[in-house]
Design an enzyme around this catalytic site. Structure first.
Site, PDB file in Angstrom:
ATOM      1  N   GLY A 110       0.597  -1.401   0.134  1.00  0.00           N
ATOM      2  CA  GLY A 110      -0.179   0.130   0.421  1.00  0.00           C
ATOM      3  C   GLY A 110       1.029   1.406  -0.492  1.00  0.00           C
ATOM      4  N   CYS A 149      24.774   4.065   0.354  1.00  0.00           N
ATOM      5  CA  CYS A 149      25.304   5.116   0.785  1.00  0.00           C
ATOM      6  C   CYS A 149      25.570   5.231   2.113  1.00  0.00           C
ATOM      7  CB  CYS A 149      24.318   6.014   0.144  1.00  0.00           C
ATOM      8  SG  CYS A 149      25.726   7.865  -0.671  1.00  0.00           S
TER       9      CYS A 149
END
Ligand code: PLP
Length: 692
Positions: A212, A338
């Site tokens: 969702g 990262c």
């Protein structure tokens, strides 16, 4: 604060107002347990059944089941568990099941992790096999054809979350039919929902998980479609909810919200049509091309969702791009995992065979089908503002156009670092300890300034010195440290051990076969220990410098992993390794400090392009200064000479904490950081006595 432009829809989306209203209604008015037989329960049951019927209609499911669950990761587990339990039963019954669990090389991590986990737990011990993709990111169908005869389960995705690349589901289905392969097939439909029409009943797909929160519903609600006749084993057992397929009292607020999103999809007219989304992508791409010269798009637009752009820019890391976009209020995500300093290359882009630099520096920009013209226009303006800021700060090269710089600059932190000493008056600079990874950046920086490189020096002999010297057009004839004997600016004794840089002197001292460079203002043509403001010490232990430098000379090492930025002989290590308790200021403490010390300075330690691109209002005022971390060591002597309270701030509080800790170590008592950074701790402009 800069109003946010959210372009990270593939990570999660905001919740649309109709979904919020539906969730609130479900909690306020329809809070019954759908398993209860009284009226309140029956009302909740009607909501649940209605939502399921709508989802079945929308997904084109005529038969088969659709259960609500917590999201796609759960749906993936259930699908894999179901298929693998059936495979084990069939194998135990002596049937041939194949030997491979095949998954696309660009699948979301949940897929291979679930396959490996349940394969191990169920003792199936089938081999996991990664299906390669081509350079467009689409499954390699000939490779699939070759493995299908041994495939027990096949997992592919409808659309990729990093690149938006659309799979050739019809092509895969054709191969399954053509080869008569009986493998169970899961298609991860998370990124497809709401972006193109799915007709599950017409396909051979056995399992299709949905989530969702990728389409304007809240987190914690998802769906799993299971084809009629496909094997099923519940992941969660208990009270028998969801036809005993997924026990646990239903998340009715989530179901109601998802139903509101599906209703909008079903009615039409709410979400933008495909061709409009394509024009939005074109406009964003055009702005990116204008703002970021050399930008490369990592997936072909013709095979991708129009709502996802994945790109890399030569010379810019994903962290740098993320930081500048974030400062401009544009939320994007690194196309690769990262960490603070280094980006792990994206496995999705690596699987597509894109060059390493692109896989390690990618950015994903993704929006949802509710995006409108105004939001795209604002995004384009901000992108172009980011480009201008990157040019102004020199990260996008523009020969000779950088504003003049004076003093010491550090490149790299948290590990190896290089140092540059600038002199604006003579338009010259010296490079010290150039690390190979910064060579390109150093070249671009010096050229951008249009300065003459006076020397490229090492604290230890190094081959890289000569290479960079040549690139900076320095004449040959230097020794192994890059030092030139007998130079015109040798000191009075003519020993060639000092180099004049405008009004400053750089003096070389050799200790234990290493060079140390002392920098300061000349006193009678020489540089006594007490006048050295900075000492570039390479890997030398600070104690070796006793007597050579002053107690507060800033020691700049070739690696600052131990002592971030710089240290000094008198620097104190915190007694227990923890920052002092009063280092972090919350907004109330900041206000209090500013009331007591109107002379306090707020120091923005983000990169100058982040400072430039951000909204100046949030902390505007004469006492807000921009000092990126690379300029910290250069700035500290001036602060030490006229101490006022310093409050460092950045986006998250991470960089500013390190800056404040460094100052405290150096004995600067009134150094603080803004806890939580601009993201959490920033007080409104009006509340700041400093604000203009
Ligand atoms: N599959 C894809 C393609 C996704 O993008 C995601 C979410 O990032 C998932 C699965 C996991 O979804 P969820 O967050 O609902 O568990």
């Amino acid at each position: 604060m800069t109003p946010e432009i959210y372009l990270d829809g593939n990570a999660t989306s905001p919740v649309m107002p109709a979904a919020i209203a539906a969730a609130v209604r479900a909690m306020e008015d329809c809070y019954g347990n759908p398993s209860s037989s009284h009226t309140t329960g029956l009302q909740a049951r009607a909501l649940l059944d209605g939502a399921r019927q709508r989802a079945l209609r929308l997904l084109g499911v005529e038969q088969g089941s659709l259960m609500f669950n917590s999201g796609a990761t759960e749906g993936i587990q259930t699908a894999v568990l179901s298929a693998l339990c059936a495979l084990r039963e069939r194998r135990d019954a002596g049937q041939a099941i194949g030997s491979l669990l095949v998954y696309g090389a660009t699948e979301h991590k949940a897929v291979p992790e679930a396959l490996a986990h349940w394969n191990r737990l169920l003792g199936l011990n089938l081999a996991l096999s990664k299906l390669p993709v081509d350079s467009d990111g689409r499954h390699d169908l000939p490779a699939l054809r070759a493995v299908l005869p041994q495939t027990a389960m096949l997992c592919t995705m409808a659309a990729n979350n990093e690149t938006g690349v659309l799979s050739d589901i019809a092509g895969i289905e054709g191969l399954l039919e053509e080869t008569g392969c009986g493998a169970y097939w899961m298609v991860d439909c998370v990124q497809a929902l709401g972006k193109f029409r799915l007709r599950l009943a017409r396909s051979r797909i056995d399992y299709a998980p949905f989530s969702g929160h990728k389409l304007y519903a809240p987190k914690g609600i998802g769906m799993l479609y299971v084809r009629q006749g496909a094997p099923f084993t519940p992941l969660i057992v208990g009270g028998g909810q969801e036809s005993a397929q997924r026990s646990g009292t239903e998340n009715m607020a989530g179901v109601a919200a998802l139903d509101a999103v599906l209703a909008a999809l079903e009615q039409g007219g709410v979400f933008r049509p495909h061709d409009v989304l394509c024009t939005f992508r074109e406009r964003l791409a055009a702005s990116l091309r204008r703002a970021l010269p050399g930008v490369v798009f990592n997936a072909p637009f013709e095979h991708a969702l129009p709502t996802t752009l994945n790109f890399s820019v030569p010379g810019l890391s994903s962290k740098e791009l993320m930081d500048v976009f974030d400062a401009a209020g544009v939320r994007v995500s690194a196309g690769s995992a990262c960490s603070a300093a280094k980006a792990a290359p994206s496995y999705v882009l690596q699987a597509m065979g894109v060059p390493d630099w692109r896989a390690a520096s990618a950015i994903r920009m993704s929006f949802g089908p509710l995006a409108d013209e105004a939001c795209i226009t604002r995004a384009c303006e901000r992108i172009e503002r980011c480009g201008a800021a990157l040019r102004a700060s020199g990260l996008i090269a523009q020969g000779g156009s950088l504003p003049a710089q004076d003093g010491v600059l550090q490149l790299g932190s948290g590990g190896a670092c290089s140092w540059l000493v600038h002199d604006a008056a003579s338009r010259s600079c010296v490079v010290i300890d150039p690390q190979p990874e910064f060579s390109e950046r150093i070249l671009a920086h010096v050229r951008g300034l249009g300065y003459r490189a006076a020397a490229v020096l090492g604290t230890a002999p190094g081959a890289g010195l000569a290479t960079l010297s040549r690139a900076l057009t320095l004449a040959p004839g230097a020794d192994a440290f890059g030092w030139r004997a007998g130079r015109a600016d040798a000191d009075a004794a003519g020993n060639g051990e000092q180099l004049a840089l405008g009004g400053q002197l750089l003096r070389r001292v050799l200790i234990d076969g290493q060079a140390v460079y002392l920098l300061g203002h000349a006193v009678n043509g020489a540089l006594p220990a007490s006048a050295a403001r900075h000492a570039f010490i390479g890997a030398l232990a600070p104690q070796r410098l006793a007597g050579l430098v002053g107690a507060d000379t800033l020691l700049c090492a070739a690696s600052d992993a131990q002592q971030p930025f710089c240290s000094s002989l008198q620097a104190q290590a915190p007694a227990d390794g923890l920052p002092p308790a009063d280092l972090h200021l919350d907004p109330a403490a900041l206000q209090d400090l500013l009331r007591r010390h109107p002379d306090a300075m707020l120091v923005d330690v983000r990169e100058s392009h982040e400072h430039l691109v951000g909204e100046p209002l949030a902390l505007s005022g004469g006492q807000v200064v921009s000092v990126p971390l690379g300029q910290l060591a250069g700035q500290i002597p001036a602060w030490m000479a006229a101490p006022v309270p310093l409050v460092f701030f950045c986006r998250s509080g991470n960089r500013s904490t390190r800056a404040a800790q460094c100052l405290r170590r150096l004995g600067y008592a009134q150094a603080y950081d803004l806890a939580g950074g601009m993201a959490l701790g920033m007080v409104p402009t009006a509340a700041l006595p400093l604000a203009a």
